[in-house]
Write an enzyme that holds these catalytic residues in place. Structure first.
Site, PDB file in Angstrom:
ATOM      1  N   HIS A 183      15.135  42.429  35.217  1.00 13.27           N
ATOM      2  CA  HIS A 183      15.995  43.100  36.217  1.00 13.27           C
ATOM      3  C   HIS A 183      16.925  44.135  35.582  1.00 13.27           C
ATOM      4  CE1 HIS A 183      14.591  40.408  39.286  1.00 13.27           C
ATOM      5  NE2 HIS A 183      15.087  39.331  38.714  1.00 13.27           N
ATOM      6  N   ASP A 226       6.588  36.674  37.209  1.00 13.89           N
ATOM      7  CA  ASP A 226       7.837  36.065  37.670  1.00 13.89           C
ATOM      8  C   ASP A 226       7.882  36.179  39.199  1.00 13.89           C
ATOM      9  OD1 ASP A 226      10.884  35.505  36.380  1.00 13.89           O
ATOM     10  OD2 ASP A 226      10.899  36.293  38.428  1.00 13.89           O
ATOM     11  N   HIS A 273      10.207  36.955  41.077  1.00 12.10           N
ATOM     12  CA  HIS A 273      11.020  38.095  41.510  1.00 12.10           C
ATOM     13  C   HIS A 273      10.408  39.410  41.008  1.00 12.10           C
ATOM     14  CE1 HIS A 273      13.788  34.577  41.138  1.00 12.10           C
ATOM     15  NE2 HIS A 273      14.095  34.984  42.356  1.00 12.10           N
ATOM     16  N   ASP A 291       9.447  30.741  37.452  1.00  6.30           N
ATOM     17  CA  ASP A 291      10.012  30.456  38.775  1.00  6.30           C
ATOM     18  C   ASP A 291       8.978  30.693  39.871  1.00  6.30           C
ATOM     19  OD1 ASP A 291      10.036  33.184  38.312  1.00  6.30           O
ATOM     20  OD2 ASP A 291      12.217  33.407  38.538  1.00  6.30           O
TER      21      ASP A 291
HETATM   22 ZN   LIG Z   1      12.639  35.366  38.479  1.00  3.13          ZN
END
Ligand SMILES: [Zn+2]
Length: 273
Positions: A96, A132, A134, A215
């Protein structure tokens, strides 16, 4: 995770290497100098919040430089031999992080630092695959104007951080696979591999980097995907087959249930070995 990698089953497959922290020149291939200065200064003054869920503690800057150093060393180890593989077991995660902004627990974008280091070592084309749960908004932002790197991401959508729509294509080098939670696990497995195949059509990378977030496994508190640890093994084997003979480096991203993190990393490392 570290305990899992030291079990009798895996120990013979693993060579442990303690990496040096990433130096300033390596970090500045990706991040602005003023931003790195600000992180160092904030840590030196005791730390503080950088966004709603990203807190820089007094030793976070040290940890972030160390994590990026692990990713860099993993690239060097894997590139040192034909078909070499390595896993960067480090936190904090990175995907991120933007050029001059921390977010989502990330300060330094480890996988892009690794990609730029691979290129500095002579790998012209780099494929980054991000599983991931996200979207790696930082990774996308840092590579979307550069056709020498292709980025493929499977992620829950809409979800944090809000980016990652299929229409976001960069310069034709971004391949987003946004998916709702709760689909049958084999859908996720297949859809990511289909996107990788699209990225590889008429284009052969010199190095494969994986943003390995755990995750996306069923039961993680921050995601709603249904994947099982053995799906990580499937992905790893399928990806290795697609870039046969090229170095493969996995860099740890998210994963917030420690037993699932350990199980996923076990599958990843066994498949890399
Ligand atoms: Zn993540």
């Amino acid at each position: 995770m570290l305990e899992a990698l030291r079990t009798p089953e895996l120990a013979p497959l693993v060579a442990w290497i303690e990496a040096a922290p990433a130096g300033r020149e390596i970090l500045e291939r990706v991040h602005r100098g003023a931003y790195l200065d600000a992180l160092a200064a904030l840590a030196a003054s005791g730390g503080g919040p950088l966004d709603a869920d990203t807190y820089l503690g007094p030793r976070s800057w040290e940890a972030a430089q160390a994590a990026a150093g692990v990713a860099v060393r993993a690239v060097e180890e894997a590139m040192a031999r034909k078909g070499g593989t390595a896993f960067a077991a480090a936190r904090p995660p990175g995907h991120h992080a933007l050029a001059a902004r921390a977010m989502g627990f990330c300060f330094v974008n480890n996988v892009v630092v690794a990609a730029r280091h691979a290129q500095a070592q002579g790998a012209a084309r780099v494929l980054i695959v991000d599983w991931d749960v996200h979207h790696g908004n930082g990774t996308q932002a840092l590579v979307e104007a550069d056709s020498s790197i292709r980025y493929v991401s499977l992620h829950q959508y809409p979800w944090y951080p809000g980016t990652g729509a299929a229409e976001e294509r960069g310069v034709g080098n971004v391949f987003n696979v946004p998916r709702p939670p709760g689909l049958p696990r084999l859908r996720y497995v297949r859809d990511l591999l289909d996107a990788v195949d699209a990225a590889l059509a008429g284009w052969a990378p010199d190095v494969l980097l994986v943003s390995a977030g755990f995750d996306s496994l069923a039961g993680d508190p921050l995601g709603g995907f249904t994947l099982q640890p053995e799906d990580v093994a499937t992905w790893t084997a399928e990806l290795r087959a697609r870039v046969a003979g090229r170095p493969v480096i996995a860099v740890l991203e998210g994963g917030y249930r420690l037993d699932l993190l350990a199980a996923g990393v076990t599958e990843l490392v066994r498949a890399l070995a």
